[in-house]
Design a protein around this motif. Structure first.
Motif, PDB file in Angstrom:
ATOM      1  N   SER A 112     -55.449 127.562   6.176  1.00 22.75           N
ATOM      2  CA  SER A 112     -55.910 125.916   5.891  1.00 22.75           C
ATOM      3  C   SER A 112     -56.538 126.269   4.383  1.00 22.75           C
ATOM      4  CB  SER A 112     -57.275 126.011   6.840  1.00 22.75           C
ATOM      5  OG  SER A 112     -58.270 126.871   6.616  1.00 22.75           O
ATOM      6  N   ASN A 113     -57.139 125.234   3.889  1.00 26.39           N
ATOM      7  CA  ASN A 113     -57.739 125.255   2.660  1.00 26.39           C
ATOM      8  C   ASN A 113     -59.167 125.466   2.878  1.00 26.39           C
ATOM      9  OD1 ASN A 113     -58.440 122.685   3.828  1.00 26.39           O
ATOM     10  ND2 ASN A 113     -58.209 121.583   1.864  1.00 26.39           N
ATOM     11  N   SER A 118     -61.269 136.379   0.969  1.00 29.79           N
ATOM     12  CA  SER A 118     -60.651 137.655   1.474  1.00 29.79           C
ATOM     13  C   SER A 118     -59.156 137.372   2.175  1.00 29.79           C
ATOM     14  CB  SER A 118     -61.419 138.362   2.394  1.00 29.79           C
ATOM     15  OG  SER A 118     -61.551 137.788   3.386  1.00 29.79           O
ATOM     16  N   VAL A 119     -59.070 135.829   2.401  1.00 31.13           N
ATOM     17  CA  VAL A 119     -57.696 135.445   2.822  1.00 31.13           C
ATOM     18  C   VAL A 119     -56.915 134.542   1.977  1.00 31.13           C
ATOM     19  CG1 VAL A 119     -56.482 133.836   4.835  1.00 31.13           C
ATOM     20  CG2 VAL A 119     -58.427 135.498   5.396  1.00 31.13           C
ATOM     21  N   LYS A 120     -57.772 133.494   1.502  1.00 31.23           N
ATOM     22  CA  LYS A 120     -57.167 132.785   0.277  1.00 31.23           C
ATOM     23  C   LYS A 120     -56.528 133.454  -0.751  1.00 31.23           C
ATOM     24  CE  LYS A 120     -58.833 129.165  -2.364  1.00 31.23           C
ATOM     25  NZ  LYS A 120     -58.830 129.454  -3.944  1.00 31.23           N
ATOM     26  N   LEU A 121     -57.543 134.262  -1.467  1.00 31.20           N
ATOM     27  CA  LEU A 121     -57.094 134.652  -2.655  1.00 31.20           C
ATOM     28  C   LEU A 121     -55.866 136.062  -2.400  1.00 31.20           C
ATOM     29  CD1 LEU A 121     -60.273 135.502  -4.628  1.00 31.20           C
ATOM     30  CD2 LEU A 121     -58.640 133.486  -4.779  1.00 31.20           C
ATOM     31  N   VAL A 122     -55.914 136.378  -1.350  1.00 29.33           N
ATOM     32  CA  VAL A 122     -54.653 137.301  -0.989  1.00 29.33           C
ATOM     33  C   VAL A 122     -53.495 136.792  -0.719  1.00 29.33           C
ATOM     34  CG1 VAL A 122     -53.835 138.932   0.697  1.00 29.33           C
ATOM     35  CG2 VAL A 122     -56.443 139.046   0.316  1.00 29.33           C
ATOM     36  N   LEU A 123     -53.350 135.658  -0.063  1.00 31.72           N
ATOM     37  CA  LEU A 123     -52.197 134.772   0.093  1.00 31.72           C
ATOM     38  C   LEU A 123     -51.844 134.230  -1.480  1.00 31.72           C
ATOM     39  CD1 LEU A 123     -53.006 132.985   3.332  1.00 31.72           C
ATOM     40  CD2 LEU A 123     -51.337 134.941   2.789  1.00 31.72           C
ATOM     41  N   GLU A 124     -52.700 133.808  -2.177  1.00 29.49           N
ATOM     42  CA  GLU A 124     -52.508 133.345  -3.523  1.00 29.49           C
ATOM     43  C   GLU A 124     -51.826 134.235  -4.473  1.00 29.49           C
ATOM     44  OE1 GLU A 124     -55.806 129.571  -4.012  1.00 29.49           O
ATOM     45  OE2 GLU A 124     -55.989 131.487  -4.920  1.00 29.49           O
ATOM     46  N   HIS A 125     -52.353 135.476  -4.261  1.00 26.58           N
ATOM     47  CA  HIS A 125     -51.590 136.635  -5.045  1.00 26.58           C
ATOM     48  C   HIS A 125     -50.300 136.975  -4.511  1.00 26.58           C
ATOM     49  CE1 HIS A 125     -51.370 140.379  -7.207  1.00 26.58           C
ATOM     50  NE2 HIS A 125     -51.137 141.013  -5.946  1.00 26.58           N
ATOM     51  N   LEU A 126     -50.128 136.909  -3.166  1.00 22.15           N
ATOM     52  CA  LEU A 126     -48.830 137.117  -2.728  1.00 22.15           C
ATOM     53  C   LEU A 126     -47.874 136.129  -3.178  1.00 22.15           C
ATOM     54  CD1 LEU A 126     -49.528 138.174   0.762  1.00 22.15           C
ATOM     55  CD2 LEU A 126     -48.758 139.790  -1.046  1.00 22.15           C
ATOM     56  N   ALA A 127     -48.286 134.860  -3.109  1.00 20.88           N
ATOM     57  CA  ALA A 127     -47.311 133.943  -3.639  1.00 20.88           C
ATOM     58  C   ALA A 127     -46.956 133.955  -5.277  1.00 20.88           C
ATOM     59  CB  ALA A 127     -47.975 132.518  -3.354  1.00 20.88           C
ATOM     60  N   SER A 336     -68.627 123.328  -4.010  1.00 25.41           N
ATOM     61  CA  SER A 336     -67.901 124.323  -2.960  1.00 25.41           C
ATOM     62  C   SER A 336     -66.770 123.600  -2.551  1.00 25.41           C
ATOM     63  CB  SER A 336     -68.747 124.127  -1.599  1.00 25.41           C
ATOM     64  OG  SER A 336     -67.681 124.432  -0.503  1.00 25.41           O
ATOM     65  N   PRO A 337     -65.263 124.267  -2.732  1.00 22.10           N
ATOM     66  CA  PRO A 337     -64.109 123.890  -2.531  1.00 22.10           C
ATOM     67  C   PRO A 337     -64.054 123.631  -1.162  1.00 22.10           C
ATOM     68  CG  PRO A 337     -64.117 126.086  -2.924  1.00 22.10           C
ATOM     69  CD  PRO A 337     -65.515 125.679  -3.298  1.00 22.10           C
ATOM     70  N   ILE A 338     -64.604 124.312  -0.177  1.00 19.58           N
ATOM     71  CA  ILE A 338     -64.676 123.855   1.062  1.00 19.58           C
ATOM     72  C   ILE A 338     -65.149 122.297   1.623  1.00 19.58           C
ATOM     73  CG2 ILE A 338     -65.490 124.642   3.372  1.00 19.58           C
ATOM     74  CD1 ILE A 338     -63.850 126.480   2.309  1.00 19.58           C
ATOM     75  N   LEU A 339     -66.258 122.113   0.878  1.00 21.81           N
ATOM     76  CA  LEU A 339     -66.970 120.740   1.039  1.00 21.81           C
ATOM     77  C   LEU A 339     -65.788 119.572   0.519  1.00 21.81           C
ATOM     78  CD1 LEU A 339     -70.528 121.064   0.363  1.00 21.81           C
ATOM     79  CD2 LEU A 339     -69.234 121.246   2.621  1.00 21.81           C
ATOM     80  N   LEU A 340     -65.158 119.805  -0.806  1.00 20.43           N
ATOM     81  CA  LEU A 340     -64.127 119.085  -1.451  1.00 20.43           C
ATOM     82  C   LEU A 340     -63.054 118.972  -0.570  1.00 20.43           C
ATOM     83  CD1 LEU A 340     -64.259 120.285  -5.065  1.00 20.43           C
ATOM     84  CD2 LEU A 340     -65.718 118.167  -3.964  1.00 20.43           C
ATOM     85  N   ALA A 341     -62.677 120.027   0.298  1.00 17.74           N
ATOM     86  CA  ALA A 341     -61.455 120.102   1.391  1.00 17.74           C
ATOM     87  C   ALA A 341     -61.708 119.123   2.457  1.00 17.74           C
ATOM     88  CB  ALA A 341     -61.200 121.257   1.487  1.00 17.74           C
ATOM     89  N   ILE A 342     -62.975 118.851   2.798  1.00 18.21           N
ATOM     90  CA  ILE A 342     -63.163 118.133   3.951  1.00 18.21           C
ATOM     91  C   ILE A 342     -63.605 116.746   3.615  1.00 18.21           C
ATOM     92  CG2 ILE A 342     -63.544 119.945   5.546  1.00 18.21           C
ATOM     93  CD1 ILE A 342     -66.485 119.304   5.325  1.00 18.21           C
ATOM     94  N   GLY A 343     -63.304 116.345   2.174  1.00 17.77           N
ATOM     95  CA  GLY A 343     -63.476 114.928   2.051  1.00 17.77           C
ATOM     96  C   GLY A 343     -65.045 114.422   1.277  1.00 17.77           C
ATOM     97  N   VAL A 344     -65.810 115.632   1.137  1.00 21.16           N
ATOM     98  CA  VAL A 344     -67.162 115.172   0.545  1.00 21.16           C
ATOM     99  C   VAL A 344     -67.086 115.124  -0.921  1.00 21.16           C
ATOM    100  CG1 VAL A 344     -69.326 116.499   0.237  1.00 21.16           C
ATOM    101  CG2 VAL A 344     -68.275 117.004   2.271  1.00 21.16           C
ATOM    102  N   PRO A 345     -67.480 113.954  -1.509  1.00 20.69           N
ATOM    103  CA  PRO A 345     -67.348 113.392  -2.892  1.00 20.69           C
ATOM    104  C   PRO A 345     -68.189 114.798  -3.682  1.00 20.69           C
ATOM    105  CG  PRO A 345     -68.381 111.798  -1.541  1.00 20.69           C
ATOM    106  CD  PRO A 345     -68.301 112.837  -0.649  1.00 20.69           C
TER     107      PRO A 345
END
Length: 387
Positions: A112-113, A118-127, A336-345
């Protein structure tokens, strides 16, 4: 000001040690200081402490002791599980796996976004390095959750793992892990010669706040983080039927035979062992509150609406409140990228305050915090900045 009462509302970042935990640590320092790999009395005592701790951690999440591996914390655990999935795809399944140089055929992860770094950056690095491909499924701005069908529709023949956190550390929204698991089980049964898609959840924020049971969730892997529920800064991972190649685990480190060779290094025995009134009326925006989504009972993410009330400014003017604007590892100068991800302006997200209560928080504490926020807001809004 230094002598004023302080109210800590940042329990999602870290919790204090429970008194019983301190006792267990102290006891281990004095009674179980030996090397757990040694066969003498001191070593045997240390090993017994670790065995008991492993049983207690397993019992807490409805698992077997044999399925628990201790780690240094959540970051190591998440890394270990994700790296295992890559190796699982490349090595264990080399005959039936659609590998190759084509990026579309790389080991594929679905996440998810909303994930912790520790999940997001690992996956971005692998990509980025071309080791794996990743689909980041966006959370719904109506529920704060990832949609189960969106997650499953991202599955490819090369998908090796789905990893979605159990509860978000900023909004407290609980993700539909059990439903993902139930539907994924059906998909796995129909994949025939294709490899099983593994399911992982980072339960760092959920444990100690809501029930966490690995059998009920149906996950293959789960991450435990001690300092999120009044324990020490150490972690553990759950691996379903550890040792069974259907749900593998590969070490990231090599050395001694500790933790059954999965996590070598002499065990850290000691660590292993131990907001209400709306004073701002219609200026308050609660971020992540959805009619159809459950949330953690201790987590409140709010913004006080004004172009002068960015979260970090409000907190820096508070005398009593100790809190954060989001995840402890995020920049204090970005929304926060989390708040932006769920539509918070963005303008609202910049003003966010994450308030997370703990066992010791009282109603008087909350009343003090509200008054503290009022004075901080008044100070910021009445202050004239020279241009």
């Amino acid at each position: 000001m230094a002598d004023e009462k302080k109210v800590y509302l940042d329990y999602n970042a870290t919790t204090p040690l429970e008194s019983e935990v301190i006792g267990a640590i102290t006891n281990s320092l004095t009674e179980a200081w030996g090397n757990p790999s040694s066969s003498h009395d001191a070593g045997i005592k240390a090993k017994k402490v670790i065995d008991e701790a492993r049983y207690n951690v397993a019992n807490m999440i409805g698992a077997k002791s044999s399925d628990i591996i201790f780690t240094s914390g959540g970051t190591e655990g998440n890394n270990m599980i994700i790296q295992t999935a890559v190796k699982y795809a490349y090595h264990d399944l080399s005959n039936g796996y659609p590998g190759g140089d084509n990026r579309d055929k790389l080991p594929h992860f679905i996440t998810s976004n909303l994930e912790h770094d520790s999940v997001k950056l690992v996956l971005e690095h692998l990509a980025e390095e071309g080791t794996a491909s990743v689909t980041f499924v966006p959370a719904s701005s109506k529920t704060g959750q990832v949609d189960v069908d969106d997650v499953l529709s991202a599955i490819r023949p090369s998908t090796c793992m789905i990893t979605v956190m159990m509860a978000n550390n900023e909004t407290g929204v609980i993700q539909p892990i059990k439903l993902i698991s139930e539907k994924l089980r059906q998909i796995n049964q129909s994949r025939k010669s294709l490899p099983k898609i593994l399911l992982h959840t980072d339960a760092a924020q959920a444990i100690g706040k809501i029930e966490v049971d690995v059998e009920d969730l149906g996950v293959d892997y789960l991450t435990v983080v001690g300092h999120k529920f009044y324990g020490p800064r150490i972690g553990a991972i759950y691996v379903r039927n550890l040792g069974n190649k259907d749900v593998p685990l590969y070490p990231m480190l090599y050395g001694g035979g500790q933790e059954r060779n999965y996590r070598p290094g002499t065990e850290n025995t000691v660590m292993i062992a131990g907001l209400g009134k709306e004073a701002f009326k219609d200026r308050i925006r609660v971020n992540g509150k959805f009619a159809t989504s459950e949330r953690l009972p201790n987590t409140c993410n709010v913004s006080i609406l004004s172009d002068k009330l960015q979260g970090h400014k409000v907190l820096s003017n508070c005398r009593i409140l100790q809190a954060s604007i989001g995840a402890a590892c995020h920049s204090q100068n970005r929304p926060s990228p989390i708040l932006l991800a769920i539509g918070v302006p963005e303008s609202v997200a910049r003003n966010a305050l994450r308030l997370s209560v703990g066992r010791e928080t009282t109603k008087d504490d909350i009343d003090c915090v509200i008054q503290d926020l009022i004075q901080a807001v008044n100070q910021l809004e009445n202050h004239t900045t020279e241009t």
